[in-house]
Enzyme design. Structure first.
Site, PDB file in Angstrom:
ATOM      1  CE  LYS A 160      -4.954 -25.935  24.844  1.00 10.01           C
ATOM      2  NZ  LYS A 160      -4.686 -24.588  24.339  1.00 10.01           N
ATOM      3  CG  ASN A 279      -6.992 -31.712  16.692  1.00  7.80           C
ATOM      4  OD1 ASN A 279      -7.540 -32.709  17.138  1.00  7.80           O
ATOM      5  ND2 ASN A 279      -5.712 -31.710  16.326  1.00  7.80           N
ATOM      6  CD  GLU A 319     -13.152 -26.584  23.935  1.00  9.69           C
ATOM      7  OE1 GLU A 319     -12.210 -27.353  23.675  1.00  9.69           O
ATOM      8  OE2 GLU A 319     -13.533 -25.691  23.166  1.00  9.69           O
ATOM      9  CG  ASN A 334     -11.776 -22.275  24.544  1.00 10.64           C
ATOM     10  OD1 ASN A 334     -10.567 -22.252  24.415  1.00 10.64           O
ATOM     11  ND2 ASN A 334     -12.532 -23.231  24.030  1.00 10.64           N
ATOM     12  NE  ARG A 336     -11.344 -18.407  22.286  1.00 11.87           N
ATOM     13  CZ  ARG A 336     -11.983 -19.399  21.696  1.00 11.87           C
ATOM     14  NH1 ARG A 336     -13.287 -19.303  21.454  1.00 11.87           N
ATOM     15  NH2 ARG A 336     -11.355 -20.511  21.359  1.00 11.87           N
ATOM     16  CG  PHE A 392     -12.005 -34.598   5.920  1.00  9.64           C
ATOM     17  CD1 PHE A 392     -13.062 -35.259   5.314  1.00  9.64           C
ATOM     18  CD2 PHE A 392     -11.012 -35.355   6.507  1.00  9.64           C
ATOM     19  CE1 PHE A 392     -13.131 -36.649   5.297  1.00  9.64           C
ATOM     20  CE2 PHE A 392     -11.061 -36.740   6.497  1.00  9.64           C
ATOM     21  CZ  PHE A 392     -12.120 -37.392   5.894  1.00  9.64           C
TER      22      PHE A 392
END
Length: 711
Positions: A160, A279, A319, A334, A336, A392
């Site tokens: 990153k 996330n 993204e 990403n 992939r 959640f």
């Protein structure tokens, strides 16, 4: 006897019939598949591909390989030996025991499987080794094709920190932050203060929401650094972290890109992925309700610019975070196939797995940018073995005692890698399937999703269908007013299930009462010849007492054929249906409206669990006499949960921070439980002295197991 030769084509047909019940199902819309695999027999690719993955993505890759006439090799851990992807593949090789580090991340074992089977190429799926440059390098050394980008692109975009610098150089919008590796917690605090709170602490390697924490102050920064580095090391074998400014209340929108080895690259429109918890994405859709054509093109062109800057080849995803003014910022790439790729396939008609295989063989892309359409709308719900009432979704484990996918419905696609009898274990991601619906409009796709969730039968594990259904019918979601904070904003006190309106409560009570009577009548029927002749006493009316959420309701039920009229508080509710009590699904017509309920359980005490509008409700139906007598039964005293700490999920104890005799403050960390590679801090519910500790680091615990007792 004459000899008969079985042709290769006929062999493929036999294999297709053999595995028809095991394959993920794809629906047909107006006689056109949601995506197409047009196989050109003159376009040679590979004879045999090994899939270095498991579960639904392995099944998804195998499906396209079979269409293309390519033999497949599955790898599996010892606990996955009977998994669906193993049964679907032409060959299978065990690569180690259950822990991922000893099996699906075991490069030596997978390389040996490649040599043993003679596979010419490897498709890594997503997760595991899909973004591991060392794995791609070892494949290249052996002369085996990696169905993905080359090692340079994986290195550049998988890190990153490096990817952010490259994105800046490619004139891609980026988020303000620290462009280096954070050494320790104290440096993290210093950097966070310089950037300004809130900040996002995240792993430099990997993705999927693991190793990510939001910090709003110094204490949260230190804690976030600790948990993020531990999760990153566990998930990716790399504990390096970076820090950047957290964009509050953004949308998460990603662009699918596809590039070949000849310098051609396309953007295949966007996917809206803003509905998340911890996330990790929960519900996705394509296209996004938020983007206009100008913003869509700008994002697409920047994504392609980045792909070309690193000479990217294969399918990949760029993204972005998008603010309320449609400013967008690069988040990560990403390298992939993305989990949510099916919704892009639905609206473009492209088979992304086939395109990846073609590119890996060296073929040019078949399409130009102007050929890429947006046809209709697609929605994906990630169905997990999770308890949505706990943060959640905390993982659940168990065996699928009953499992039926709603693939009989039009416009429904289910990508799964499990079947009835499969185990959901603590070793792997708890995803059950990706449920996708497709329609000509968003409204149509959402209606189909409602129906699909209602018709999805999952028994044996706790699942998140109640949460998924509530999301897609929420007014904010329907209007497109969403962000990555959707769940905590809509459910600030946590998810509680569907809140019944007065009309819906009457419907539920009436359905429960009618089901109770139908079951009573069924139990009174005789099958076969009766030894003693008798005249059955016809009964047409019942007086019942139904308990729901501590409320008691007196009901009158009358029957006419397969219809029941239920009187509730002066209102009449007519319930009719086939009343097949052996079926997992209970399709009913209630006051003219079609509903699909599920009877999850019922017993002779009148206790019935019904899944209605996605949520499980427990009701108790009694005759008038039984209800009057039940008042004399003693009530069970509830457990004092403030004095004990139980594990909210199955997992492994990573650390225990207390010992008997210690005094703990309310909210103080007592222990850490790791489940599905996510670490969860267990805290004290009150200030007290520790009475006893029932766990230690390294132990495996189940949901509800006692961890610590307080005085």
């Amino acid at each position: 006897m004459a000899a008969y030769r079985v042709t290769p084509a006929f062999q493929r047909v036999l294999r297709a019939v053999k595995h028809a019940s095991l394959r993920p199902q794809f629906c047909v819309i107006s006689c056109h598949a949601q995506y197409s695999t047009v196989y050109d027999p003159n376009e040679k690719t590979f004879d045999k591909i090994l899939i270095a993955n498991r579960g639904e993505i392995a099944c998804r890759v195998i499906k396209t390989c079979k269409k293309m006439g390519i033999k497949t090799v599955a790898v599996h851990s010892d606990v996955d030996s009977s998994s669906v992807h193993v049964k679907m593949a032409d060959e299978a090789v065990c690569v180690g025991p259950a822990p991922t580090s000893q099996s699906y991340l075991n490069m030596d074992a997978i390389m040996e499987a490649i040599r043993q089977t003679g596979a010419q190429a490897v498709h890594p799926g997503y997760g595991f080794l899909s973004e591991n440059k060392e794995f791609a390098r070892r494949l290249a050394t052996e002369g085996v094709a990696f169905i993905g980008p080359d090692t340079d692109a994986i290195q550049a975009m998988g890190d990153k920190i490096e990817s952010k610098l490259l994105a800046k150089a490619a004139k891609v919008n980026t988020i303000p932050g620290f462009d280096g590796v954070v050494k320790d917690a104290e440096e993290a605090v210093k950097i966070a203060q310089q950037i300004g709170y809130p900040v996002m602490i995240k792993a430099s390697a990997g993705g999927g929401g693991k190793g990510m924490r939001i910090a709003w102050n110094e204490e949260e920064t230190r804690e976030g650094f600790r948990f993020s580095s531990q999760e990153a090391a566990s998930s990716f074998g790399d504990d390096r972290l970076l820090i950047e400014k957290y964009i509050d209340n953004p949308r998460h929108i990603e662009i699918q890109v596809l590039a070949d080895k000849h310098g051609n690259a396309l953007w295949l429109n966007e996917r809206e992925c803003s509905i998340q918890r911890r996330n990790q994405k929960v519900v996705e859709e394509a296209p996004s309700t938020f983007l206009d054509p100008v913003t869509r093109r700008a994002m697409g062109e920047q994504a392609v610019s980045l792909a070309k800057a690193v000479k990217y080849s294969s399918a990949g995803t760029v993204e972005f975070l998008v603010d309320s003014k449609k400013n967008f910022y690069f988040l990560e790439m990403n390298t992939r196939l993305q989990v949510e790729h099916p919704i892009t396939e639905c609206i473009t008609g492209l088979d992304l797995v086939q395109q990846m295989i073609r590119v890996a063989k060296g073929y040019k892309l078949q399409h130009k940018q102007e050929d890429i359409p947006i046809n209709g709308w697609a929605v994906e719900s990630r169905v997990y073995a999770e308890d949505p009432y706990k943060s959640f979704g905390l993982p659940s484990i168990g065996r699928l005692s009953q499992y039926e996918e709603p693939v009989n419905l039009a416009g429904v696609r289910v990508d799964s890698g499990i079947q009835e009898g499969s185990d959901i274990s603590i070793y792997y991601d708890p995803m059950i399937s990706k449920l996708v619906t497709y329609g000509s409009t968003r409204d149509e796709a959402l209606r189909k999703m409602e129906d699909a969730l209602d018709n999805y039968v999952i028994r044996g594990v706790t699942h998140n269908i109640p949460l998924l259904r509530e999301i897609i019918i929420h007014p904010r979601f329907i209007s497109g007013d969403i962000s990555t904070n959707f769940l905590p904003e809509v459910y600030p006190e946590g998810f509680k299930g569907h809140l019944l309106s007065a009309r819906e409560q009457r419907e539920l009570l009436a359905a429960a009462a009618a089901l109770y009577v139908a079951a009573q009548l069924r139990s009174q029927r005789f099958l076969g010849p009766q030894r003693v002749a008798s005249v059955p006493q016809e009964r047409s009316r019942w007086e019942l007492c139904v308990e729901l959420d501590k409320g008691v309701h007196m009901l009158g039920v009358s029957r006419s054929g397969s219809s029941y009229t239920v009187e509730i508080d002066g209102e009449k509710v007519v319930v009719s249906g086939e009343w097949n009590l052996a079926s997992a699904l209970l399709p009913l017509t209630i006051n003219g409206s079609h509903r699909v309920l599920q009877c999850l359980s019922r017993n002779s005490a009148g206790e019935i669990a019904l899944q209605y509008l996605g949520t499980s409700f427990k009701v108790r139906v009694l005759s008038k006499l039984a209800a009057s007598l039940s008042k004399h039964m003693p009530e069970k005293i509830p457990e004092d949960t403030s004095s004990i700490l139980r594990s909210p999920m199955p997992g492994t104890v990573v650390a225990v921070s207390v010992q008997p005799g210690d005094t703990v403050a309310e909210g103080q960390e007592i222990c850490v439980i790791e489940a599905m590679k996510m670490q969860n801090s267990m805290t004290a519910a009150k200030t007290a002295k520790v009475k006893s500790v029932h766990c230690k680091a390294g132990e495996t615990v189940g949901e509800g197991d006692l961890l610590v007792e307080l005085e």
